[in-house]
Motif scaffolding. Structure first.
Motif, mmCIF file in Angstrom:
data_model
loop_
_atom_site.group_PDB
_atom_site.id
_atom_site.type_symbol
_atom_site.label_atom_id
_atom_site.label_comp_id
_atom_site.label_asym_id
_atom_site.label_seq_id
_atom_site.Cartn_x
_atom_site.Cartn_y
_atom_site.Cartn_z
ATOM 1 N N SER A 166 0.968 -1.096 -0.244
ATOM 2 C CA SER A 166 0.086 0.036 0.021
ATOM 3 C C SER A 166 0.862 1.129 0.229
ATOM 4 O O SER A 166 0.665 2.256 -0.627
ATOM 5 C CB SER A 166 -0.792 -0.179 1.312
ATOM 6 O OG SER A 166 -1.787 -1.195 1.077
ATOM 7 N N GLU A 167 1.935 1.335 0.718
ATOM 8 C CA GLU A 167 2.720 2.253 0.854
ATOM 9 C C GLU A 167 3.531 2.669 -0.489
ATOM 10 O O GLU A 167 3.678 3.751 -1.089
ATOM 11 C CB GLU A 167 3.814 2.109 1.869
ATOM 12 C CG GLU A 167 3.156 2.443 3.393
ATOM 13 C CD GLU A 167 2.804 3.973 3.385
ATOM 14 O OE1 GLU A 167 3.561 4.842 3.465
ATOM 15 O OE2 GLU A 167 1.587 4.110 3.630
ATOM 16 N N LYS A 168 3.850 1.469 -1.276
ATOM 17 C CA LYS A 168 4.468 1.596 -2.273
ATOM 18 C C LYS A 168 3.706 2.311 -3.589
ATOM 19 O O LYS A 168 4.280 2.993 -4.352
ATOM 20 C CB LYS A 168 5.256 0.319 -2.779
ATOM 21 C CG LYS A 168 6.423 -0.062 -2.261
ATOM 22 C CD LYS A 168 7.007 -1.562 -2.524
ATOM 23 C CE LYS A 168 8.035 -1.925 -1.585
ATOM 24 N NZ LYS A 168 8.615 -3.233 -1.917
ATOM 25 N N GLU A 169 2.379 1.768 -3.684
ATOM 26 C CA GLU A 169 1.459 2.217 -4.479
ATOM 27 C C GLU A 169 0.821 3.516 -4.089
ATOM 28 O O GLU A 169 0.163 4.104 -5.080
ATOM 29 C CB GLU A 169 0.408 1.196 -4.682
ATOM 30 C CG GLU A 169 0.930 -0.172 -4.975
ATOM 31 C CD GLU A 169 1.419 -0.330 -6.617
ATOM 32 O OE1 GLU A 169 0.729 0.497 -7.247
ATOM 33 O OE2 GLU A 169 2.514 -0.714 -6.889
ATOM 34 N N ASN A 170 0.796 3.834 -2.710
ATOM 35 C CA ASN A 170 0.355 5.120 -2.307
ATOM 36 C C ASN A 170 -1.283 4.835 -2.509
ATOM 37 O O ASN A 170 -1.747 5.857 -2.948
ATOM 38 C CB ASN A 170 0.856 6.323 -2.988
ATOM 39 C CG ASN A 170 0.464 7.714 -2.166
ATOM 40 O OD1 ASN A 170 0.018 7.720 -1.051
ATOM 41 N ND2 ASN A 170 0.143 8.859 -3.023
ATOM 42 N N HIS A 171 -1.655 3.781 -2.262
ATOM 43 C CA HIS A 171 -3.064 3.620 -2.569
ATOM 44 C C HIS A 171 -3.451 2.653 -1.340
ATOM 45 O O HIS A 171 -2.744 1.412 -1.054
ATOM 46 C CB HIS A 171 -3.319 2.736 -3.563
ATOM 47 C CG HIS A 171 -4.652 2.435 -4.011
ATOM 48 N ND1 HIS A 171 -5.609 3.621 -4.255
ATOM 49 C CD2 HIS A 171 -5.432 1.601 -4.657
ATOM 50 C CE1 HIS A 171 -6.952 3.263 -4.435
ATOM 51 N NE2 HIS A 171 -6.770 2.034 -4.870
ATOM 52 N N HIS A 172 -4.164 2.767 -0.423
ATOM 53 C CA HIS A 172 -4.768 2.114 0.870
ATOM 54 C C HIS A 172 -5.742 1.507 1.124
ATOM 55 O O HIS A 172 -6.863 2.240 1.050
ATOM 56 C CB HIS A 172 -4.289 3.009 2.095
ATOM 57 C CG HIS A 172 -2.692 3.651 2.059
ATOM 58 N ND1 HIS A 172 -2.460 4.906 1.138
ATOM 59 C CD2 HIS A 172 -1.534 3.288 2.449
ATOM 60 C CE1 HIS A 172 -1.335 5.222 1.202
ATOM 61 N NE2 HIS A 172 -0.675 4.188 1.844
ATOM 62 N N PRO A 173 -6.051 0.384 1.289
ATOM 63 C CA PRO A 173 -7.094 -0.262 1.566
ATOM 64 C C PRO A 173 -7.504 -0.358 2.991
ATOM 65 O O PRO A 173 -6.980 0.274 4.171
ATOM 66 C CB PRO A 173 -6.805 -1.909 1.363
ATOM 67 C CG PRO A 173 -5.381 -2.075 1.788
ATOM 68 C CD PRO A 173 -4.829 -0.610 1.571
ATOM 69 N N ASP A 174 -8.851 -0.812 3.133
ATOM 70 C CA ASP A 174 -9.450 -1.008 4.514
ATOM 71 C C ASP A 174 -8.878 -2.499 4.672
ATOM 72 O O ASP A 174 -8.982 -3.458 3.909
ATOM 73 C CB ASP A 174 -10.827 -1.046 4.680
ATOM 74 C CG ASP A 174 -11.498 0.469 4.871
ATOM 75 O OD1 ASP A 174 -10.794 1.491 5.059
ATOM 76 O OD2 ASP A 174 -12.760 0.526 4.751
ATOM 77 N N ILE A 175 -8.530 -2.696 5.992
ATOM 78 C CA ILE A 175 -8.024 -4.093 6.403
ATOM 79 C C ILE A 175 -8.627 -4.420 7.790
ATOM 80 O O ILE A 175 -8.560 -3.756 8.954
ATOM 81 C CB ILE A 175 -6.478 -3.960 6.535
ATOM 82 C CG1 ILE A 175 -5.786 -3.621 5.283
ATOM 83 C CG2 ILE A 175 -6.019 -5.425 6.999
ATOM 84 C CD1 ILE A 175 -4.376 -3.331 5.311
ATOM 85 N N ALA A 176 -9.279 -5.697 7.661
ATOM 86 C CA ALA A 176 -9.935 -6.092 8.820
ATOM 87 C C ALA A 176 -9.299 -7.288 9.444
ATOM 88 O O ALA A 176 -9.166 -8.381 8.649
ATOM 89 C CB ALA A 176 -11.516 -6.372 8.699
#
Length: 81
Positions: free
Chosen positions: A38-48
């Motif tokens: 996510s950090e490398k892509e600069n795109h962050h999901p919701d994580i449960a």
């Protein structure tokens, strides 16, 4: 709706997959690998995170739904399972 790689489109706006794990520690390690992507892509999901499972959900806020970035990030997550 299954879109491949174990991912499902939810409500036409989110891409989600639940990954099973044998225990909490293994699931947490997976969460950390997803965070690195996510950090490398600069795109962050919701994580449960739960005992024995992790649900990852992608969508793009700026478009109010799914974008190519969501599918790219999901494919990269599949590589670290």
């Amino acid at each position: 709706e299954e879109v491949g790689g174990g991912w499902n489109v939810v409500d036409g706006q989110r891409l989600s997959r639940t990954f099973p794990f044998p225990d909490f520690v293994t699931a947490l390690a997976f969460v950390n690998r997803v965070a690195e992507i996510s950090e490398k892509e600069n795109h962050h999901p919701d994580i449960a995170l739960s005992w024995g499972k992790v649900t990852v959900t992608w969508w793009t806020h700026t478009v109010g739904g799914l974008s190519d970035n969501d599918f790219i990030a999901a494919a990269k997550v599949n590589l670290v399972t």
